[in-house]
Design an enzyme around this catalytic site. Structure first.
Site, PDB file in Angstrom:
ATOM      1  N   HIS A  98      36.436  24.273 -22.157  1.00  0.00           N
ATOM      2  CA  HIS A  98      36.975  24.895 -23.374  1.00  0.00           C
ATOM      3  C   HIS A  98      37.008  26.405 -23.160  1.00  0.00           C
ATOM      4  O   HIS A  98      36.076  26.988 -22.599  1.00  0.00           O
ATOM      5  CB  HIS A  98      36.109  24.536 -24.583  1.00  0.00           C
ATOM      6  CG  HIS A  98      36.717  24.947 -25.891  1.00  0.00           C
ATOM      7  ND1 HIS A  98      36.691  26.249 -26.336  1.00  0.00           N
ATOM      8  CD2 HIS A  98      37.393  24.240 -26.831  1.00  0.00           C
ATOM      9  CE1 HIS A  98      37.309  26.320 -27.505  1.00  0.00           C
ATOM     10  NE2 HIS A  98      37.754  25.115 -27.830  1.00  0.00           N
ATOM     11  N   GLU A 112      36.596  28.928 -25.066  1.00  0.00           N
ATOM     12  CA  GLU A 112      35.481  29.710 -25.627  1.00  0.00           C
ATOM     13  C   GLU A 112      34.263  29.625 -24.712  1.00  0.00           C
ATOM     14  O   GLU A 112      33.570  30.627 -24.476  1.00  0.00           O
ATOM     15  CB  GLU A 112      35.127  29.203 -27.028  1.00  0.00           C
ATOM     16  CG  GLU A 112      34.009  30.031 -27.656  1.00  0.00           C
ATOM     17  CD  GLU A 112      33.494  29.453 -28.955  1.00  0.00           C
ATOM     18  OE1 GLU A 112      34.301  28.915 -29.751  1.00  0.00           O
ATOM     19  OE2 GLU A 112      32.273  29.521 -29.177  1.00  0.00           O
ATOM     20  N   SER A 117      42.284  25.853 -37.534  1.00  0.00           N
ATOM     21  CA  SER A 117      43.493  26.537 -37.036  1.00  0.00           C
ATOM     22  C   SER A 117      44.767  25.982 -37.650  1.00  0.00           C
ATOM     23  O   SER A 117      45.859  26.203 -37.140  1.00  0.00           O
ATOM     24  CB  SER A 117      43.547  26.417 -35.509  1.00  0.00           C
ATOM     25  OG  SER A 117      43.316  25.092 -35.107  1.00  0.00           O
TER      26      SER A 117
END
Ligand code: SF4
Length: 345
Positions: free
Chosen positions: A138, A140, A281
């Site tokens: 991922h 992040e 999101s």
């Protein structure tokens, strides 16, 4: 995506929708999307964006149509061009690479992700082994781990705890990705602490307020739902977690969809209560499309299940504010989307 939990009798005969609140856009996503919009308005095209600005297909397609160019890495951006870093954050290596290409960067990293980066830097400086609970690959997690690659190891799930090896069990700390399941993360921490009793906690919650609030709302409505539909993209960690949380909390079935066209009629067969929520999101318009679709299928009654009220808003990235100020433009902004008021249960 679909997963089914054991049979549970329906409790009402009136077809209805329970709409989770909070849902959808969080403050970090709002800021990142507005940053790209403002950059396009202020500087014109091209504006490059590293990775998806936020993990939502609709948002990315809309910004692409407006002129944003999405790239995977900085070396795809022409020297000296303008590049926006996504809400998920970047490692120091990515920043250095952008600098080496003389890129004009706008950092749309969510401040709550930056907070976790700072924790990683601080604990690395104090020579801790840092156990980063999160999902390998991922963006992040790559960004946070990249702050201190020598000190960080990623722990994906409780099942990986047994494989963790540290230098000094008395000097270990855990931090986490911001968009995880709260319950699963606590289970991972519990098991880590069994192995490392001196395990230190992060100074404050790393799983962000938006992730937690959306999970709490789904937990409240799921026990009443035959089906919970989560609007969100497949690569949106917090959206995928909402499906899991819905099932763990008693929904008979739960599905993630990007848009209403993905809803299958058979999911609604025999259902009387459908829960609806969306990841952090997801623009509200996509949720309202789903609600209209459900109304067309007889689920005309909509009740909001609210467990928290959110009013956090982050200021725009510093570099962008400076650019807006220089162009004589407003650096403050109104809240992006006013939420439609619905009756609460
Ligand atoms: S989900 Fe949380 S950490 Fe991620 S952008 Fe939104 S507020 Fe920031």
């Amino acid at each position: 995506m679909s997963v089914t939990s054991p049979e549970r009798p329906a409790e009402t005969t009136t077809k209805r929708v329970l709409l989770a609140a909070p849902r959808g856009y969080c403050a970090g996503v709002d800021r990142a999307v507005v940053a790209v919009e403002k950059a396009l308005e202020t500087y014109g095209t091209p504006v490059y964006v590293r990775k998806e600005i936020v993990h939502n297909k609709h948002v990315v397609e809309t910004l692409r149509e407006r002129g944003a160019i999405f790239v995977n890495e900085t070396d795809e951006v022409p020297e000296g061009a303008r590049l926006v870093f996504s809400a998920h954050g970047v490692s120091p290596a990515v920043r250095a690479s952008a600098e080496a290409r003389s890129l004009e960067t706008i950092d749309a990293t969510c401040p709550l992700v930056t907070k976790v980066h700072k924790e990683a830097v601080r604990f690395a400086k104090d020579d801790y082994d840092i156990l980063l609970i999160g999902h390998t690959g991922h963006e992040e997690v790559e960004g946070t781990a990249g702050e201190a690659p020598e000190h960080v190891q990623v722990v994906n799930s409780p099942d990986e705890v047994d494989q963790v090896v540290v230098r000094d069990p008395a000097k270990v700390v855990w931090i986490s990705q911001t968009t995880l399941s709260v319950d699963e993360t606590m289970e991972t921490v519990r098991r880590l602490r069994e192995r490392f009793p001196s395990l230190q906690d992060p100074p404050s919650d790393d799983i962000c307020y938006a992730t937690q609030n959306r999970q709490v709302a789904v937990k409240k409505l799921a026990p009443e739902c035959d089906v919970v539909i989560v609007v969100g993209s497949a690569n949106s960690s917090n959206s995928v977690r909402l499906v899991e949380v819905a099932l763990q909390s008693g929904a008979r079935a739960s599905y993630r969809v990007d848009r209403k066209a993905e809803i299958k009629d058979e999911w609604l067969e025999g259902a009387t209560t459908v829960g609806v929520t969306s990841g952090a999101s997801v623009p509200e318009i996509l949720v309202q499309d789903v609600v209209s679709h459900l109304a067309d299928h007889g689920f005309g009654s909509v009740e909001e299940v609210r467990t928290a009220t959110e009013d956090l808003m982050f200021s725009l990235p510093r570099e962008l504010r400076a650019g807006l100020k220089a162009a004589g433009e407003e650096t403050k902004r109104p809240r992006r989307e006013a939420r439609k008021e619905l009756p609460q249960v």
